[in-house]
Scaffold this motif. Structure first.
Motif, PDB file in Angstrom:
ATOM      1  N   PHE A 210       0.831  -1.203   0.000  1.00 37.53           N
ATOM      2  CA  PHE A 210       0.000   0.000   0.000  1.00 37.53           C
ATOM      3  C   PHE A 210       0.870   1.260   0.000  1.00 37.53           C
ATOM      4  O   PHE A 210       0.638   2.196  -0.773  1.00 37.53           O
ATOM      5  N   LEU A 211       1.892   1.282   0.842  1.00 41.13           N
ATOM      6  CA  LEU A 211       2.781   2.447   0.919  1.00 41.13           C
ATOM      7  C   LEU A 211       3.513   2.656  -0.404  1.00 41.13           C
ATOM      8  O   LEU A 211       3.723   3.797  -0.841  1.00 41.13           O
ATOM      9  N   PHE A 212       3.902   1.566  -1.051  1.00 40.40           N
ATOM     10  CA  PHE A 212       4.547   1.638  -2.371  1.00 40.40           C
ATOM     11  C   PHE A 212       3.611   2.293  -3.376  1.00 40.40           C
ATOM     12  O   PHE A 212       4.022   3.162  -4.165  1.00 40.40           O
ATOM     13  N   MET A 213       2.332   1.906  -3.354  1.00 44.10           N
ATOM     14  CA  MET A 213       1.366   2.465  -4.296  1.00 44.10           C
ATOM     15  C   MET A 213       1.091   3.944  -4.023  1.00 44.10           C
ATOM     16  O   MET A 213       0.846   4.719  -4.949  1.00 44.10           O
ATOM     17  N   VAL A 214       1.147   4.333  -2.755  1.00 44.77           N
ATOM     18  CA  VAL A 214       0.976   5.754  -2.419  1.00 44.77           C
ATOM     19  C   VAL A 214       2.108   6.579  -3.030  1.00 44.77           C
ATOM     20  O   VAL A 214       1.879   7.652  -3.602  1.00 44.77           O
ATOM     21  N   ILE A 215       3.341   6.079  -2.926  1.00 43.41           N
ATOM     22  CA  ILE A 215       4.492   6.769  -3.524  1.00 43.41           C
ATOM     23  C   ILE A 215       4.309   6.888  -5.038  1.00 43.41           C
ATOM     24  O   ILE A 215       4.532   7.953  -5.627  1.00 43.41           O
ATOM     25  N   CYS A 216       3.874   5.803  -5.653  1.00 43.99           N
ATOM     26  CA  CYS A 216       3.639   5.830  -7.099  1.00 43.99           C
ATOM     27  C   CYS A 216       2.531   6.808  -7.470  1.00 43.99           C
ATOM     28  O   CYS A 216       2.579   7.465  -8.515  1.00 43.99           O
ATOM     29  N   MET A 217       1.522   6.918  -6.595  1.00 50.89           N
ATOM     30  CA  MET A 217       0.404   7.828  -6.858  1.00 50.89           C
ATOM     31  C   MET A 217       0.872   9.280  -6.889  1.00 50.89           C
ATOM     32  O   MET A 217       0.366  10.084  -7.682  1.00 50.89           O
ATOM     33  N   PHE A 218       1.819   9.622  -6.028  1.00 53.20           N
ATOM     34  CA  PHE A 218       2.386  10.970  -6.055  1.00 53.20           C
ATOM     35  C   PHE A 218       2.916  11.295  -7.450  1.00 53.20           C
ATOM     36  O   PHE A 218       2.706  12.398  -7.977  1.00 53.20           O
ATOM     37  N   GLU A 323      -9.357  -4.675   2.054  1.00 48.03           N
ATOM     38  CA  GLU A 323      -9.621  -4.411   3.468  1.00 48.03           C
ATOM     39  C   GLU A 323      -9.301  -2.977   3.871  1.00 48.03           C
ATOM     40  O   GLU A 323      -9.703  -2.520   4.938  1.00 48.03           O
ATOM     41  N   SER A 324      -8.585  -2.243   3.005  1.00 49.28           N
ATOM     42  CA  SER A 324      -8.298  -0.825   3.299  1.00 49.28           C
ATOM     43  C   SER A 324      -9.549   0.029   3.138  1.00 49.28           C
ATOM     44  O   SER A 324      -9.606   1.164   3.624  1.00 49.28           O
ATOM     45  N   GLY A 325     -10.550  -0.501   2.428  1.00 49.90           N
ATOM     46  CA  GLY A 325     -11.848   0.156   2.322  1.00 49.90           C
ATOM     47  C   GLY A 325     -11.811   1.549   1.700  1.00 49.90           C
ATOM     48  O   GLY A 325     -10.910   1.893   0.932  1.00 49.90           O
ATOM     49  N   ALA A 326     -12.794   2.361   2.074  1.00 42.24           N
ATOM     50  CA  ALA A 326     -12.893   3.729   1.563  1.00 42.24           C
ATOM     51  C   ALA A 326     -11.688   4.554   1.994  1.00 42.24           C
ATOM     52  O   ALA A 326     -11.264   5.469   1.282  1.00 42.24           O
ATOM     53  N   LEU A 327     -11.120   4.233   3.169  1.00 41.66           N
ATOM     54  CA  LEU A 327      -9.943   4.955   3.652  1.00 41.66           C
ATOM     55  C   LEU A 327      -8.777   4.785   2.689  1.00 41.66           C
ATOM     56  O   LEU A 327      -8.102   5.756   2.331  1.00 41.66           O
ATOM     57  N   GLY A 328      -8.542   3.547   2.250  1.00 40.30           N
ATOM     58  CA  GLY A 328      -7.436   3.294   1.334  1.00 40.30           C
ATOM     59  C   GLY A 328      -7.598   4.034   0.018  1.00 40.30           C
ATOM     60  O   GLY A 328      -6.648   4.640  -0.492  1.00 40.30           O
ATOM     61  N   LEU A 329      -8.807   4.005  -0.541  1.00 44.33           N
ATOM     62  CA  LEU A 329      -9.059   4.708  -1.796  1.00 44.33           C
ATOM     63  C   LEU A 329      -8.906   6.209  -1.627  1.00 44.33           C
ATOM     64  O   LEU A 329      -8.400   6.907  -2.511  1.00 44.33           O
ATOM     65  N   SER A 330      -9.330   6.721  -0.482  1.00 45.64           N
ATOM     66  CA  SER A 330      -9.232   8.158  -0.219  1.00 45.64           C
ATOM     67  C   SER A 330      -7.783   8.598  -0.039  1.00 45.64           C
ATOM     68  O   SER A 330      -7.392   9.672  -0.498  1.00 45.64           O
ATOM     69  N   ILE A 331      -6.994   7.772   0.635  1.00 42.80           N
ATOM     70  CA  ILE A 331      -5.573   8.107   0.805  1.00 42.80           C
ATOM     71  C   ILE A 331      -4.885   8.144  -0.560  1.00 42.80           C
ATOM     72  O   ILE A 331      -4.078   9.040  -0.838  1.00 42.80           O
ATOM     73  N   MET A 332      -5.223   7.201  -1.425  1.00 42.71           N
ATOM     74  CA  MET A 332      -4.634   7.190  -2.765  1.00 42.71           C
ATOM     75  C   MET A 332      -4.991   8.458  -3.543  1.00 42.71           C
ATOM     76  O   MET A 332      -4.128   9.128  -4.105  1.00 42.71           O
TER      77      MET A 332
END
Length: 391
Positions: A210-218, A323-332
């Motif tokens: 998940f953290l890897f994907m957040v970095i990529c999203m930036f 399992e990250s749910g709406a929170l995971g999508l929102s963080i992305m």
């Protein structure tokens, strides 16, 4: 979901995203209205005035994401409608950097609430076709930019009308999506439906993947939205009507996302992302060496590259870390918009003090980094899937 009109909710969601996207195109046109030849702001000042569209979006998603599970999708959607309305009115009344900043903040919050509520709603309604349906939903981001670009060109350049009329056209799709959502029953989020605990949701966003994907999203968001948002100043010396290039880019993106299901079947989400990074890099590099009609060829290559970035990044998390749910999508989504809020003033400073061409060269570094990161992701996912098969 027998009492839920999925088709109506999906169409209303697309119209809500249309409003979000049109604000991006219209804001790009406002750069000339408030810039050195208009109100007199520098491009860097405009960059700062526009940043709330992105960090306001981020704030709304980070706050709205967890609240979607507790308050429900319906309430967050209506918050989006109200803040959109306030932002549009305030934009029409804007006269300087401060008022433009505040108007953009409300628009950004509205845009963020749209994504915070409707991404998880679509993932919940179509659990077996997440990537396909999220790409179809996100057709209306480039589609809305095409509409907004053409509206801006017609209202201001062809008809010669005031810019306030251009902004006022946003009320049409705003009222449409408000009426379509009115009285409808909304589904619960996928996390609530799966019975995943709040603790497990929070722990899921600390996973390395998940953290890897957040970095990529930036990097993916900055490549796509940073470039598109400053298209007027980036291309004004190489093409006559930059806003039409923006419409051209987003027209290609809309067509690509409409047929995303076939691409997903062949490449899988991680393969789509690597494909996208390669073409995004080539497109930005070509934009630095082309002018006139050839700019459209370079823009087409770039458009192919950025077509699948945003929805596939979102759907990757929805599919592989549900399992990250709406929170995971929102963080992305929030991470993506936060990165754009950082890059816009930087790009403005480079254009002010160096050149638009130099800004494009620097931006091309981002997809170059992504190529490496997505190669790593593809290798990881291949190993992960082979382990699951063996198990």
């Amino acid at each position: 979901m027998e009492n839920i009109n999925k088709n109506r909710l999906f169409i209303a969601s697309c119209v809500a995203l249309l409003v979000t996207a049109m604000t991006f195109a219209i804001r790009a046109r406002l750069e000339t209205v408030f810039g050195p030849e208009g109100v007199g702001l520098t491009l860097e000042q405009i960059g700062w005035a526009f940043t709330p569209a992105f960090w306001g979006f981020t704030l709304a998603m980070i706050i709205g994401g967890p609240l979607v599970d507790s308050l429900g999708i319906k309430k967050i959607t209506w918050i989006a409608f109200i803040t959109h309305a306030i932002g549009i009115v305030w934009t029409i009344l804007a006269r300087d950097q401060t008022s433009l900043f505040l108007a953009t903040l409300f628009v950004g919050i509205g845009n963020g609430m749209v994504e915070a509520s409707l991404n998880p709603m679509i993932a919940s309604m179509y659990p077996n076709n997440k990537t396909k349906m999220l790409n179809r939903f996100h057709v209306w981001f480039p589609g809305g930019i095409v509409v907004g670009s053409i509206v801006g060109w017609l209202v201001m350049d062809v008809m010669g009308l005031d810019w306030q009329i251009m902004v006022g056209t946003l009320f049409v799709p705003l009222l449409v999506y408000g009426v379509m959502f009115l009285g409808q029953q909304f589904p619960v989020t996928e996390r609530v439906k799966m019975g995943v605990s709040t603790g497990k949701m929070w722990s899921s966003i600390t996973k390395p993947l998940f953290l890897f994907m957040v970095i990529c999203m930036f990097l993916t968001a900055a490549t796509e939205l940073g470039t598109n948002q400053r298209i007027e100043s980036l291309l004004k010396s190489t093409v006559a009507v930059p806003l039409l290039v923006l419409a051209f880019i987003n027209g290609i993106m809309a067509i690509g996302r409409a047929f995303a299901g076939q691409v997903v079947h062949r490449l899988k989400p991680e393969g789509m992302l690597l494909f996208s990074a390669v073409f995004a890099f080539l497109g930005l590099w070509l934009l630095t060496i082309t002018s006139g009609p050839m700019t459209f060829f370079a823009a087409a290559v770039f458009a192919v590259g950025i077509t699948f970035f945003w929805p596939t990044m979102i759907s990757f998390v929805a599919e592989y870390i549900p399992e990250s749910g709406a929170l995971g999508l929102s963080i992305m989504g929030g991470a993506g918009m936060l990165s754009v809020s950082v890059v816009l003033p930087i790009m403005g400073n480079i254009i002010d003090n160096a050149s638009a061409n130099e800004a494009l060269k620097i931006m091309s570094v981002l997809p170059a980094i992504l190529i490496v990161l997505f190669i790593i992701l593809n290798i990881y996912m291949k190993k992960r899937k082979s382990k699951n098969v063996e198990a």
